[in-house]
Write a protein that holds these residues in place. Structure first.
Motif, PDB file in Angstrom:
ATOM      1  N   ALA A 104       0.836  -1.206   0.000  1.00  0.00           N
ATOM      2  CA  ALA A 104       0.000   0.000   0.000  1.00  0.00           C
ATOM      3  C   ALA A 104       0.866   1.248   0.000  1.00  0.00           C
ATOM      4  O   ALA A 104       0.929   1.985   0.981  1.00  0.00           O
ATOM      5  N   THR A 130      -0.545   5.012   0.913  1.00  0.00           N
ATOM      6  CA  THR A 130      -1.023   5.422   2.235  1.00  0.00           C
ATOM      7  C   THR A 130      -0.022   6.290   2.985  1.00  0.00           C
ATOM      8  O   THR A 130      -0.296   6.729   4.098  1.00  0.00           O
ATOM      9  N   THR A 131       1.138   6.521   2.381  1.00  0.00           N
ATOM     10  CA  THR A 131       2.124   7.425   2.971  1.00  0.00           C
ATOM     11  C   THR A 131       2.655   8.357   1.891  1.00  0.00           C
ATOM     12  O   THR A 131       2.507   8.100   0.701  1.00  0.00           O
ATOM     13  N   THR A 175       0.209  13.250  -1.144  1.00  0.00           N
ATOM     14  CA  THR A 175      -0.885  12.842  -2.027  1.00  0.00           C
ATOM     15  C   THR A 175      -0.774  13.526  -3.384  1.00  0.00           C
ATOM     16  O   THR A 175      -1.100  12.926  -4.415  1.00  0.00           O
ATOM     17  N   GLY A 223      -4.543  -1.932   0.447  1.00  0.00           N
ATOM     18  CA  GLY A 223      -4.503  -0.904   1.485  1.00  0.00           C
ATOM     19  C   GLY A 223      -4.683  -1.479   2.876  1.00  0.00           C
ATOM     20  O   GLY A 223      -4.135  -0.959   3.849  1.00  0.00           O
ATOM     21  N   GLN A 276      -6.706   2.625  -1.705  1.00  0.00           N
ATOM     22  CA  GLN A 276      -5.764   2.200  -0.662  1.00  0.00           C
ATOM     23  C   GLN A 276      -5.977   2.987   0.624  1.00  0.00           C
ATOM     24  O   GLN A 276      -5.958   2.411   1.722  1.00  0.00           O
ATOM     25  N   ASN A 277      -6.192   4.293   0.522  1.00  0.00           N
ATOM     26  CA  ASN A 277      -6.384   5.090   1.736  1.00  0.00           C
ATOM     27  C   ASN A 277      -7.733   4.832   2.384  1.00  0.00           C
ATOM     28  O   ASN A 277      -7.869   4.937   3.608  1.00  0.00           O
ATOM     29  N   ALA A 279      -7.183   1.833   4.334  1.00  0.00           N
ATOM     30  CA  ALA A 279      -6.401   2.156   5.529  1.00  0.00           C
ATOM     31  C   ALA A 279      -7.149   3.092   6.484  1.00  0.00           C
ATOM     32  O   ALA A 279      -6.602   3.475   7.521  1.00  0.00           O
ATOM     33  N   ALA A 306      -7.751   6.180   6.122  1.00  0.00           N
ATOM     34  CA  ALA A 306      -7.084   7.488   6.176  1.00  0.00           C
ATOM     35  C   ALA A 306      -7.910   8.487   5.363  1.00  0.00           C
ATOM     36  O   ALA A 306      -7.548   8.855   4.240  1.00  0.00           O
ATOM     37  N   ARG A 346      -6.481  11.761   3.903  1.00  0.00           N
ATOM     38  CA  ARG A 346      -5.733  11.584   2.664  1.00  0.00           C
ATOM     39  C   ARG A 346      -6.667  11.373   1.473  1.00  0.00           C
ATOM     40  O   ARG A 346      -6.344  11.768   0.343  1.00  0.00           O
ATOM     41  N   GLN A 403      -1.288   6.104   8.596  1.00  0.00           N
ATOM     42  CA  GLN A 403      -1.080   4.710   8.228  1.00  0.00           C
ATOM     43  C   GLN A 403      -2.105   3.866   8.965  1.00  0.00           C
ATOM     44  O   GLN A 403      -2.599   4.241  10.011  1.00  0.00           O
ATOM     45  N   PRO A 404      -2.421   2.695   8.362  1.00  0.00           N
ATOM     46  CA  PRO A 404      -3.380   1.832   9.040  1.00  0.00           C
ATOM     47  C   PRO A 404      -2.834   1.295  10.348  1.00  0.00           C
ATOM     48  O   PRO A 404      -1.630   1.136  10.491  1.00  0.00           O
TER      49      PRO A 404
END
Length: 477
Positions: free
Chosen positions: A13, A16-17, A20, A91, A307-308, A311, A313, A316, A476-477
């Motif tokens: 994933a 997720t970091t 963006t 994710g 993905q976000n 997670a 997030a 994001r 992050q997750p």
């Protein structure tokens, strides 16, 4: 296909970091390069055919393109479902789940596109007649389709494989996959159309060859590099059918709205003659090449959102939409200016004159700027599909294809002829692009509040204004 080793929960994933905006720029730029390569196939075909000096041939390619675009849109809808569920699993850190759903998606795409092709073949003449094609123009278009249409399953599988590469964040190889299309066309089009004297049929044969090569490379990368698919099992495919269908069916309906609206526009323009259809065909080929970044944006940001979302997030997710709209507005303004300045050159490239040239010039002078709103709808669609609201994407696209197209295009035809048709088509996109973004904002705010992970998402428009002053934390997750 060899058996793949069992996979536990690993993290692929990458979205997720990090920034963006950087993810959006990288995915949109690489995705647009590949997507523009696909559109350049049509663009190059039309260019070479236009050099034959017969507007009937140009119009025939235009009619065939509208019908074939329906099948491509169907394939895009199936790809969206595969990308949404695969990126969501990645994710959440579930590589095994991602592999399972990717395999099921490819199996279903193969089965569905084979059926679609078999059903479509007997209705080639009828579909062309419905668009207004007659006589020699219809016969040439039908010959083109008889060659290209049977490779629809290869197109569907290739698009799904490219989407899977994006879902895992392999923007570079997904770009290479689609660049094959442009390279093959550049080499073979002149050879078959002129060298062998095959004309329009030569362009169709090149399309078939490019689809075979694209599929072969994409399948190799997905299997050997990423080990993202394995041998399908009927019981697993059956179990995955409904989760994929819940996204795929609305996504298919969403994507076929565009060729339906294009078909209505073509039918209206056909009443003004083959020269008008030839002009519309040129516009329809210039638009995806010029606005390739916007067309790629929906597929590019989908994996980032997915993905976000997986997670949790949501800050994001929101920032991804904001960054996407900044890119949309800036890019459209630049491209509209370029089209305005190069409008006479575009006319000269295709040897257009009279009504052909008038339509191209009118679009480049006045209508290209409207793609800001079309881009907004693309971005909102990506959010709807990847956040679990695919039906909203369907409703907005069909709203634009019907309420945003039919009355505006009809009124434009009565008031301004063929140019009025294009004006009505552009104006109708404005309210739907704005409304889709407003609804998208509300959904993200609601999901963020429900998750409890984001305290106060704040104003959408204030976030847009301060997008680069206050970047979101790397959740992050």
């Amino acid at each position: 296909m060899p058996a793949l080793p069992a996979a536990g929960k690993v993290s692929d994933a990458r979205f997720t970091t990090g920034s963006t905006m950087r993810h959006v720029l990288v995915m949109a730029s690489t995705g647009s390069i590949g997507l523009v390569a696909i559109f350049l196939v049509d663009f190059a075909n039309l260019f070479y055919i236009s050099l034959l000096g017969d507007p009937v041939l140009t119009a025939a390619v235009g009619y065939a393109g509208v019908v074939l675009y329906f099948h491509m849109s169907f394939c895009v809808g199936l790809m969206i479902a595969a990308v949404a569920l695969t990126s969501r699993a990645l994710g959440a850190g579930d590589k095994a789940g991602a592999r399972r759903v990717a395999t099921s998606a490819l199996t279903l795409v193969a089965a569905i596109t084979v059926v679609l092709t078999l059903v479509s073949l007997p209705f080639i003449d009828g579909s062309l007649a419905l668009l207004g094609a007659t006589g020699r123009t219809k016969d040439i278009a039908a010959g083109f389709m008889l060659i290209a249409l049977p490779t629809t399953p290869l197109l569907g599988l290739s698009m799904c494989l490219i989407g899977l590469l994006r879902s895992i964040g392999d923007a570079k190889r997904s770009m290479y996959t689609t660049l094959i299309l442009g390279l093959v066309t550049a080499v073979l089009d002149p050879l078959l159309i002129y060298g062998l004297g095959l004309g329009v049929n030569g362009a169709a044969i090149v399309m078939v060859i490019s689809r075979f090569l694209t599929f072969a490379y994409a399948m190799f990368v997905v299997i050997r590099v990423h080990e993202l698919i394995t041998w399908p099992k009927l019981s697993v495919v059956a179990a995955d059918f409904m989760p994929l269908a819940r996204i795929g069916f609305p996504a298919v309906l969403t994507n076929i709205a565009t060729p339906v609206s294009n078909g209505f526009v073509t039918a209206e323009i056909a009443s003004f003659g083959d020269h008008a259809v030839a002009g519309w065909t040129i516009v329809a080929r210039v638009v995806p090449v010029a606005f390739g970044v916007l067309f790629a944006l929906s597929g590019a940001v989908g994996p980032i959102i997915g993905q976000n979302y997986g997670a949790k997030a949501f800050d994001r997710v929101r920032q991804t939409i904001v960054d996407s709209m900044i890119l949309t507005a800036g890019y459209t303004l630049i491209v509209a200016a370029i089209l305005f300045l190069s409008r006479h050159g575009i006319v000269d490239i295709f040897g257009a004159s009279g009504e052909d040239a008038a339509l191209v010039l009118f679009f480049c002078q006045f209508l290209a700027i409207s793609y800001i709103f079309t881009g907004g709808l693309f971005v909102a669609n990506a959010a709807f599909n990847n956040l679990g609201y695919p039906v909203l994407s369907t409703l907005f696209n069909w709203g634009k294809a019907t309420l945003g197209t039919i009355p505006f295009v009809w009124a434009g035809a009565q008031l301004g002829g063929a140019e009025g048709v294009l004006a009505g088509f552009a104006i109708g996109s404005v309210p739907f692009g704005i409304a889709a973004l407003i609804v998208c904002r509300r959904i993200i705010d609601r999901l963020g509040a429900q998750s409890g992970r984001v305290a106060g998402l704040g104003s959408w428009w204030s976030a847009l204004a301060g997008a680069h002053r206050h970047r979101p934390a790397n959740a992050q997750p």
